[in-house]
Design an enzyme around this catalytic site. Structure first.
Site, PDB file in Angstrom:
ATOM      1  CB  THR A   1      30.826  31.874  26.025  1.00 49.40           C
ATOM      2  OG1 THR A   1      30.055  31.665  27.188  1.00 49.40           O
ATOM      3  CG2 THR A   1      30.305  30.992  24.921  1.00 49.40           C
TER       4      THR A   1
ATOM      5  CB  SER B   1      27.263  37.132  33.694  1.00 50.85           C
ATOM      6  OG  SER B   1      27.022  37.993  34.787  1.00 50.85           O
TER       7      SER B   1
ATOM      8  CB  CYS C   1      25.686  36.854  27.147  1.00 54.44           C
ATOM      9  SG  CYS C   1      26.098  35.432  26.110  1.00 54.44           S
TER      10      CYS C   1
ATOM     11  CB  THR D   1      28.225  35.028  29.667  1.00 54.38           C
ATOM     12  OG1 THR D   1      28.691  35.017  28.326  1.00 54.38           O
ATOM     13  CG2 THR D   1      29.324  35.553  30.583  1.00 54.38           C
TER      14      THR D   1
END
Length: 181
Positions: free
Chosen positions: A9, A166, A169, A172
């Site tokens: 992703t 990051s 999510c 991530t």
């Protein structure tokens, strides 16, 4: 998203002050619960290093698309837009290719394009774009940086945008790789 396929992703790309940069995180997820790899490289240099390509979605599908896109770049002498359109047409028109679960961002010094399996080739209005599970977070951060921190380089914007994604999510991570042109 299949429970047994490997997915990767969040890709972000920006053109800013004559520079171009693309960033990707390193996480590959099996289904929705297991991190299989934390150091994947999802951004690649293609066509003698003049083109950057990044993927979000199924890892195996993305590698198939990288190969096909690089073939199109060779066929059309590095013409990014023509190669992207031809790939999208083939992807949309081929029954087996339509099953691929991935999206690509491709860029050179002059353009950024998103290529999808439904046949779209989209150029962003504001020289930045993001895809993948953390794409909306990275895109929002990137737009804020471009508007309010324009002294940053494209590389710094790409890194910081992915860093924000990051932090939010779960698909991530912060093992971020940035490539520049």
């Amino acid at each position: 998203m299949s429970k047994t396929s490997l997915h990767a992703t969040t890709i972000y790309a920006v053109r800013h002050n004559g520079e171009a940069a693309m960033a990707g995180d390193g996480q590959v997820t099996l289904g929705e619960q297991v991190i299989m790899k934390q150091t994947a490289r999802k951004v690649r240099r293609l066509y003698e290093g003049k083109v950057l390509a990044g993927f979000a979605g199924s890892v195996a599908d993305a590698f198939t698309l990288f190969e096909k896109f690089e073939t199109k770049l060779q066929q059309f002498s590095g013409n990014l837009e023509r190669a992207a359109v031809e790939l999208a047409q083939e992807w949309r028109g081929d029954k087996q290719l339509r099953q691929l679960e991935a999206m690509l961002i491709v860029m050179d010094k002059d353009a950024i394009l998103v290529v999808s399996g439904t046949g779209e080739v989209i150029a962003p209005d504001d020289d930045l774009i993001a895809i993948g599970s953390g794409g909306n977070y990275a895109l929002s951060a990137g737009r804020a940086l471009k508007r309010h921190a324009s002294q940053l380089s494209a590389k710094e914007m790409a890194y910081e945008s992915l860093k924000v994604a990051s932090d939010i999510c779960v698909f991530t991570n912060d093992n971020i790789i940035v490539e520049t042109l």
